[in-house]
Structure formats: C-alpha cells, structure tokens
Design a protein around this motif. Structure first.
Motif, PDB file in Angstrom:
ATOM      1  N   PRO A 301       0.805  -1.223   0.000  1.00 34.49           N
ATOM      2  CA  PRO A 301       0.000   0.000   0.000  1.00 34.49           C
ATOM      3  C   PRO A 301       0.840   1.275   0.000  1.00 34.49           C
ATOM      4  CG  PRO A 301      -0.935  -1.609   1.507  1.00 34.49           C
ATOM      5  CD  PRO A 301       0.403  -2.149   1.092  1.00 34.49           C
ATOM      6  N   GLU A 338      -5.437   2.815  -0.028  1.00 39.57           N
ATOM      7  CA  GLU A 338      -6.399   2.301   0.948  1.00 39.57           C
ATOM      8  C   GLU A 338      -7.189   1.126   0.390  1.00 39.57           C
ATOM      9  OE1 GLU A 338      -8.870   5.519   2.165  1.00 39.57           O
ATOM     10  OE2 GLU A 338      -7.228   6.639   3.104  1.00 39.57           O
ATOM     11  N   GLU A 341      -4.930  -1.857   0.651  1.00 43.65           N
ATOM     12  CA  GLU A 341      -4.787  -2.283   2.050  1.00 43.65           C
ATOM     13  C   GLU A 341      -6.062  -2.963   2.548  1.00 43.65           C
ATOM     14  OE1 GLU A 341      -2.995  -0.614   6.250  1.00 43.65           O
ATOM     15  OE2 GLU A 341      -3.330   0.766   4.594  1.00 43.65           O
ATOM     16  N   ARG A 345      -6.406  -6.833   3.840  1.00 46.75           N
ATOM     17  CA  ARG A 345      -6.962  -7.115   5.158  1.00 46.75           C
ATOM     18  C   ARG A 345      -8.106  -8.111   5.057  1.00 46.75           C
ATOM     19  NH1 ARG A 345      -8.270  -2.257   6.421  1.00 46.75           N
ATOM     20  NH2 ARG A 345      -6.228  -1.689   7.246  1.00 46.75           N
ATOM     21  N   LYS A 352       1.641  -5.452  10.171  1.00 44.97           N
ATOM     22  CA  LYS A 352       2.477  -4.318   9.800  1.00 44.97           C
ATOM     23  C   LYS A 352       3.910  -4.627  10.243  1.00 44.97           C
ATOM     24  CE  LYS A 352      -0.659  -1.602   8.044  1.00 44.97           C
ATOM     25  NZ  LYS A 352      -0.589  -1.187   6.617  1.00 44.97           N
ATOM     26  N   SER A 399       4.886   1.844   6.290  1.00 44.89           N
ATOM     27  CA  SER A 399       4.544   0.419   6.422  1.00 44.89           C
ATOM     28  C   SER A 399       4.678  -0.075   7.851  1.00 44.89           C
ATOM     29  CB  SER A 399       5.444  -0.407   5.501  1.00 44.89           C
ATOM     30  OG  SER A 399       5.332   0.018   4.169  1.00 44.89           O
TER      31      SER A 399
END
Length: 400
Positions: A301, A338, A341, A345, A352, A399
């Motif tokens: 990301p 986003e 990411e 997820r 992370k 990150s």
C-alpha cells in the motif's frame, strides 16, 4: 484505456516468453517425457534441489523417482533448502552435483528451491566459482546446465523467468540475479501438487504474484505485454484467492491462481520489478523467517501511494477489480493505497512491520541495505519515480 497513450512507442523493448511449461492437473506425469528428452541429450546424471518435505508430501517425488528409474538416470538429492535460501546451501548442493558428475538440475518446490537450483546450474559450469562470487557479481555467467523446475506454489513465476534470489547471511544481503542462461528448459505447473499449501502460504505466495504484476506494469521499462498480463493476473488473483482460502482443495481455484502466478512471472520477466521487491529483500535478509509474500504485502500500500501519481492510468486499469471507481488521476493515490490495504486485510494479511519486530530505529539500516545490496540497484533504477533515500525511508515508515 488511457495508459495506452502514454506508452513510448519509439522505444524498443524486449518481449520474453522462453520456457516450455507443462501446465494443468496431472502435468507432473510429463516428468517421464522430460527425462526421456534429457537422456536423448546424453544427460543421465542429475542433482535434485529441494526443501525438507513438500517434495514428498505433495506426491511429486514419487513420479520423479519412477521417471528416473524408467530412463536410467542417476541422481543425488539435496533436500536442505530453506525459505530465503543461502549461499552455503547452494554451495553444498553444487558440491553434491559435482561429485556425481551431474549435467542437469531439477528444482522441486517454490521459489526458494527453484532459485537455488538455478544457482547450482550456473556453478556446475564454473568450477572455480562459488555462490558468493555469483551473488556479489564477481563474474557474469553466460552458461548453465539445463534446469527443470517442478513448481509447488502459485507465487513466484520463477519457473518461467531468468531470475533467482539467494541470501548472503553474514552481510544481510538478499541479492537478485537475472541471466538468460537460467531460463528453465522445462517446467511443470500442476495445481494438484498445491492443494496442501497452508492457508497463510496460499495467501503469501498469491500476494507475491500480485506484487510482481503491479511492479512490472509500472516500471520505466514496462511494455504492453507486461500490462496485459498484469491486468489478467490481478483479475484472476482477486477472483480465485478467496475461494482457495476457503476451499484449499478446489482445483479450479488452484489452477487459475497458478496460471496467474505463471503469467505474472512472464510479466515481470518483461517489465522488471522496482520498489516493493527492492525494499522487501532487506526485510527478509535481516529476518530470514519472514515470508517473502508477507513482507511484500506489508509494503505494497505504501508503494502504491508513492507511485500512483505518475502511474495513475495503468494502476487504475490494473486495480479495477478491487477499486472500479478509480478514474486514473494522480489525486487518487491515497484512495488507491487504501483500496489495496483493505483488500489485503479482507484476505487476512493484517500485519504491519511493527508486528514483525521492526521499528523506526531500523529504517536507516533497511534503507542502507536497499541501496547497497548487490542487484537491487537495478530494480530501483527502473522505479517510476526517483528511488531517493527519502522516498525509500518514507515507504518503510508508512509500512510500520
């Protein structure tokens, strides 16, 4: 497609697709034909390079041994390759191959085993060199013995490209090499060998393939073929990874994830890689137990955020399966990052860098490694924005 108008049509670029890959359920049986061809080439001694157990658990080894016996091929087995293989492991395997008089190498496993096998194939032709010489670029190889790759994961694409990665532990280096002489002669991509991949490994190897195409489509050296393959690979991964995570034995899901990985390998064999791989290698060099795909996923990301303003047309096209409302304009960088990411997820990649023990205190060291590890300078040189120290530090910081 807006990115087409940005392609520099007056620059001559290579398009590569060189290895013969036997692809599909049951492809492992092609090892009999491969062994017959080796014998016809006068090769009757091989060294097999693999990891500690998957080569047997998947059933691949049974077919390989039967093919060896059927065609009178002698072999020596090196089964000590670890994730993030080391120069010492390659030298050990090379020594066994030289003692046998091996004239071909068979790699069985994921990227680690096949990359180690490629390295052994070079060193069997250079008797006065070792693996550190190879990965510190002390010589430039132009030959290697034939390489056969039997792939056991759907992530690296190494079964169809000219790249290999091996770590030099004492220097915390994880260099990458790329030579035409290490394209495999033949490769086997059989999804039935991959149904036993654990959930996390299924996720991480697929994220590796996803990084391959996002990077390959956005380098300074990309071409329309790389972008075409990137779009299809991204579509297939986002469609079939959830199915494989829920139903590990679904051969259709494994088939298309494997196909995505294969064409992603060809995509970056053409377009090359840049930030995500160049910055992940220091992570898993410092922490060898870190899964490569996990490291890439944690960085992705932040990389998208940095490069999107200059690659917005291409990335909007590639990322459309997870962010169909992207318009391909620079101001969407935060939103695109986003979206990536959030998708990661949803798939289960929530870690992370701080979860893996890294902190702000490590950023300077990691940045130094990214800038000094042999071979990574090539990746950074084709990044779509200047790979300054400040940019690299910002990606690591974002990150954490």
């Amino acid at each position: 497609m807006i990115w087409e108008s940005k392609m520099p049509i007056n620059e001559v670029r290579e398009i590569r697709c060189k290895t013969t890959v036997f692809f599909g359920v049951g492809a492992i049986k092609k090892i009999f034909d491969i062994c017959a061809d080796l014998k016809n080439r006068g090769i009757d001694k091989v060294v097999v390079v693999t990891g500690k157990g998957a080569y047997e658990k998947t059933g691949a080894w049974k077919h390989v041994v039967e093919a060896f016996n059927a065609h009178g091929i002698q072999y020596v087995l090196y089964n000590k390759v670890t994730p993030n293989p080391t120069t010492d492991q390659v030298d050990e395997a090379t020594k066994l191959g030289k003692e046998l008089g091996a004239r071909a190498v068979i790699g069985i496993g994921g990227g680690s085993a096949i990359d180690a096998a490629k390295s052994v194939a070079i060193l069997l032709e250079y008797h006065d060199k070792n693996c550190r010489d190879l990965y510190e670029f002390k010589f430039t190889p132009s030959k290697a013995v034939p390489i056969i790759a039997i792939n056991l994961t759907h992530g690296t694409g190494t079964e169809a490209d000219r790249f290999a990665v091996v770590s030099i532990p004492e220097k915390e280096y994880k260099p990458a090499i790329a030579y035409d002489c290490i394209y495999p002669l033949y490769s086997i991509d059989d999804p039935s060998l991959m149904t036993m991949l654990p959930r996390n490994q299924t996720l991480y190897v697929s994220v590796d393939a996803m990084n391959h195409i996002i990077e390959a489509a956005t380098t300074k050296t990309t071409n329309p073929f790389s972008i075409l393959l990137a779009k299809e690979a991204f579509r297939l991964i986002t469609k079939y990874l959830p199915q494989a995570l829920m139903h590990p034995e679904d051969l259709t899901a494994r088939y298309y994830l494997l196909y995505a990985s294969l064409i992603a390998g060809i995509s970056f064999d053409n377009g090359l890689l840049h930030f995500t791989h160049a910055l992940e290698h220091p992570l898993s060099a410092v922490k060898p137990d870190l899964a490569h795909g996990l490291g890439l996923g944690m960085l992705l990301p932040a990389v998208i955020k940095q490069i999107y303003p200059v690659c917005s047309e291409v990335l909007a096209d590639v990322l459309s399966p997870i962010a169909p409302d992207l318009l391909g304009v620079p101001g969407e960088a935060e939103y695109a990052a986003e979206a990536m990411e959030n998708w990661l997820r949803q798939m289960g990649l929530v870690e992370k860098l701080t979860d893996l023990g890294f902190s702000e205190n490590d950023i300077d060291k990691l940045t130094d490694l990214a800038l000094t590890t042999p071979g990574l300078d090539i990746l950074l040189s084709v990044a779509p924005i200047p790979a300054t120290r400040e940019v690299i530090k910002e990606i690591y910081k974002d990150s954490l």
